[in-house]
Write a protein that holds these residues in place. Sequence first.
Motif, mmCIF file in Angstrom:
data_model
loop_
_atom_site.group_PDB
_atom_site.id
_atom_site.type_symbol
_atom_site.label_atom_id
_atom_site.label_comp_id
_atom_site.label_asym_id
_atom_site.label_seq_id
_atom_site.Cartn_x
_atom_site.Cartn_y
_atom_site.Cartn_z
ATOM 1 N N ASN A 1 12.281 0.198 5.612
ATOM 2 C CA ASN A 1 12.028 -0.441 4.323
ATOM 3 C C ASN A 1 10.513 -1.138 4.530
ATOM 4 O OD1 ASN A 1 14.604 -0.556 3.094
ATOM 5 N ND2 ASN A 1 15.266 -2.035 4.356
ATOM 6 N N PRO A 2 9.855 -1.486 3.444
ATOM 7 C CA PRO A 2 8.661 -2.087 3.562
ATOM 8 C C PRO A 2 8.261 -3.129 4.391
ATOM 9 C CG PRO A 2 9.069 -1.472 1.282
ATOM 10 C CD PRO A 2 10.353 -1.273 2.073
ATOM 11 N N LEU A 3 7.613 -3.295 5.282
ATOM 12 C CA LEU A 3 7.210 -4.569 5.869
ATOM 13 C C LEU A 3 7.287 -5.818 5.136
ATOM 14 C CD1 LEU A 3 4.781 -3.953 8.666
ATOM 15 C CD2 LEU A 3 7.077 -4.438 8.998
ATOM 16 N N GLU B 1 15.203 5.333 0.062
ATOM 17 C CA GLU B 1 14.299 6.191 -1.038
ATOM 18 C C GLU B 1 13.513 5.225 -1.928
ATOM 19 O OE1 GLU B 1 13.934 9.183 -3.298
ATOM 20 O OE2 GLU B 1 15.533 9.121 -1.815
ATOM 21 N N LYS B 2 13.697 4.195 -1.877
ATOM 22 C CA LYS B 2 12.610 3.252 -2.645
ATOM 23 C C LYS B 2 11.222 3.033 -1.955
ATOM 24 C CE LYS B 2 15.717 0.769 -5.788
ATOM 25 N NZ LYS B 2 16.453 -0.727 -5.994
ATOM 26 N N ALA B 3 11.348 3.262 -0.735
ATOM 27 C CA ALA B 3 10.201 2.941 0.393
ATOM 28 C C ALA B 3 9.597 4.347 0.707
ATOM 29 C CB ALA B 3 10.571 2.259 1.632
ATOM 30 N N LYS B 4 9.929 5.609 -0.043
ATOM 31 C CA LYS B 4 9.377 6.928 0.220
ATOM 32 C C LYS B 4 7.845 6.783 0.423
ATOM 33 C CE LYS B 4 13.154 9.443 0.954
ATOM 34 N NZ LYS B 4 13.505 10.140 2.120
ATOM 35 N N ASP B 5 7.316 6.126 -0.636
ATOM 36 C CA ASP B 5 5.633 6.271 -0.905
ATOM 37 C C ASP B 5 4.982 4.903 -0.056
ATOM 38 O OD1 ASP B 5 3.470 7.404 -1.898
ATOM 39 O OD2 ASP B 5 3.346 6.027 -3.675
ATOM 40 N N THR B 6 5.746 4.158 0.574
ATOM 41 C CA THR B 6 5.218 2.913 1.089
ATOM 42 C C THR B 6 4.680 3.316 2.482
ATOM 43 O OG1 THR B 6 6.706 1.343 -0.178
ATOM 44 C CG2 THR B 6 5.530 0.423 1.844
ATOM 45 N N LEU C 1 0.769 -1.240 0.160
ATOM 46 C CA LEU C 1 0.048 -0.126 -0.015
ATOM 47 C C LEU C 1 0.941 1.306 0.040
ATOM 48 C CD1 LEU C 1 -2.852 0.998 0.356
ATOM 49 C CD2 LEU C 1 -2.681 0.991 2.667
ATOM 50 N N LYS C 2 0.470 2.275 -0.761
ATOM 51 C CA LYS C 2 1.216 3.475 -1.256
ATOM 52 C C LYS C 2 0.546 4.716 -0.222
ATOM 53 C CE LYS C 2 4.116 1.231 -3.801
ATOM 54 N NZ LYS C 2 5.309 0.506 -3.183
ATOM 55 N N ILE C 3 1.171 5.611 -0.008
ATOM 56 C CA ILE C 3 0.806 6.859 0.626
ATOM 57 C C ILE C 3 -0.187 7.533 -0.429
ATOM 58 C CG2 ILE C 3 1.346 9.053 1.349
ATOM 59 C CD1 ILE C 3 3.447 7.988 2.936
ATOM 60 N N SER C 4 0.439 7.474 -1.827
ATOM 61 C CA SER C 4 -0.438 8.135 -2.865
ATOM 62 C C SER C 4 -1.672 7.127 -3.150
ATOM 63 C CB SER C 4 0.610 7.955 -4.008
ATOM 64 O OG SER C 4 1.290 6.736 -4.332
ATOM 65 N N ASP C 5 -1.555 5.990 -2.751
ATOM 66 C CA ASP C 5 -3.143 5.307 -2.755
ATOM 67 C C ASP C 5 -4.200 5.776 -1.982
ATOM 68 O OD1 ASP C 5 -1.819 3.925 -4.845
ATOM 69 O OD2 ASP C 5 -0.984 2.335 -3.402
ATOM 70 N N LEU C 6 -3.908 6.629 -0.937
ATOM 71 C CA LEU C 6 -4.727 6.964 0.138
ATOM 72 C C LEU C 6 -5.363 8.204 -0.145
ATOM 73 C CD1 LEU C 6 -2.221 6.592 3.262
ATOM 74 C CD2 LEU C 6 -3.896 4.831 2.249
ATOM 75 N N PHE C 7 -6.841 7.867 -0.439
ATOM 76 C CA PHE C 7 -7.894 9.137 -0.678
ATOM 77 C C PHE C 7 -8.805 9.327 0.571
ATOM 78 C CE2 PHE C 7 -6.304 7.059 -4.710
ATOM 79 C CZ PHE C 7 -5.785 8.369 -5.535
ATOM 80 N N PHE C 8 -7.994 9.675 1.447
ATOM 81 C CA PHE C 8 -8.933 9.954 2.761
ATOM 82 C C PHE C 8 -10.127 10.770 2.731
ATOM 83 C CE2 PHE C 8 -5.121 8.418 5.632
ATOM 84 C CZ PHE C 8 -5.427 7.128 5.356
ATOM 85 N N GLU C 9 -9.930 12.062 1.903
ATOM 86 C CA GLU C 9 -10.988 12.935 1.617
ATOM 87 C C GLU C 9 -12.183 12.154 1.087
ATOM 88 O OE1 GLU C 9 -10.004 16.734 0.308
ATOM 89 O OE2 GLU C 9 -8.561 16.904 1.898
ATOM 90 N N GLU C 10 -12.086 11.419 -0.009
ATOM 91 C CA GLU C 10 -13.034 10.802 -0.631
ATOM 92 C C GLU C 10 -13.677 9.496 -0.053
ATOM 93 O OE1 GLU C 10 -10.062 11.547 -1.702
ATOM 94 O OE2 GLU C 10 -10.502 13.158 -3.325
#
Length: 298
Positions: free
Chosen positions: A217-219, A204-209, A155-164
């Motif tokens: 690192n990602p779990l 760096e590769k986990a910035k959006d995780t 799951l990515k931070i960019s996948d979170l659409f909390f307002e919607e």
Amino acid sequence: MKWSQALKDYQNYLHIERGLSQNSISSYLLDIKKLMKWLETNTIEESPEKITDKTIQEFIYQIAKEVNPRSQGRIISGLRGFFNYLIFEEYRKTNPLELIESPKIGRKLPDTLSESEIDAIIQQIDLSMPQGERNRALLETLYGCGLRVSEATNLKISDLFFEEGFIKVTGKGDKERFVPIANNTIKYISIYLKEIRVHQKINEKAKDTVFLNRRGNPLTRAMVFTIIKDLTEKAGIHKTVSPHTFRHSFATHLLENGADLRAIQQMLGHVSITTTEIYTHIDKSHLTKVMEQFHPRK
């Protein structure tokens, strides 16, 4: 053709043409590796193109002594797919498993937890530790959104659409779906992101995780299994509980509370409604109530 080359080619086919996840690919390859090991142990030198029905039957007869019917059926299915691929690539003309039937097995009902058991497991989390907030957010997400463990770890931070009120989930075969997320789950993810994760040194590769380990690192899937196993033992719950148990419980509790099966199918990301229908076998009392409430001749 050598077995090692056939295995590599099949792996590429599953990845590129079928678009399967690495976990699915590994499962398929494991079945073929079992056959390869058996051939080597018994000094049988038959290539993928030349292996006979008789040899395959002997292998299936042997594994039937070692594994349960469900595992046996999975191996047969996996091998059948491999030899169908060889036919497709014109290495073979026939499938040596064509006349081999999978053992008949009953439909396995998924294990579930009650709401009180889920609460008991979550209550064992030590919130005084930095990973405590992460673990609470993780378990609330698994149960609150019905995610597979790989969907949660990816799951990515960019996948979170909390307002919607939705999150975007990447499921099997990289298929995307939008899943509703409850305010309660939003609250715990937000606490973790704003109070814990923000202070971590992140690779760096986990910035959006979303969910990270102590090293930034990602779990891993294995770590999620370990977290849940430890919390379940502390809660004194004597069931085999895995991340998938939270997903099963999500679907079961929705159905018990009157949710539409089609809606549950969409949230779980099941391609076929038949897969989702297994939940209707869990609580017969729920179906009885539906009949009594909605049938005109009740």
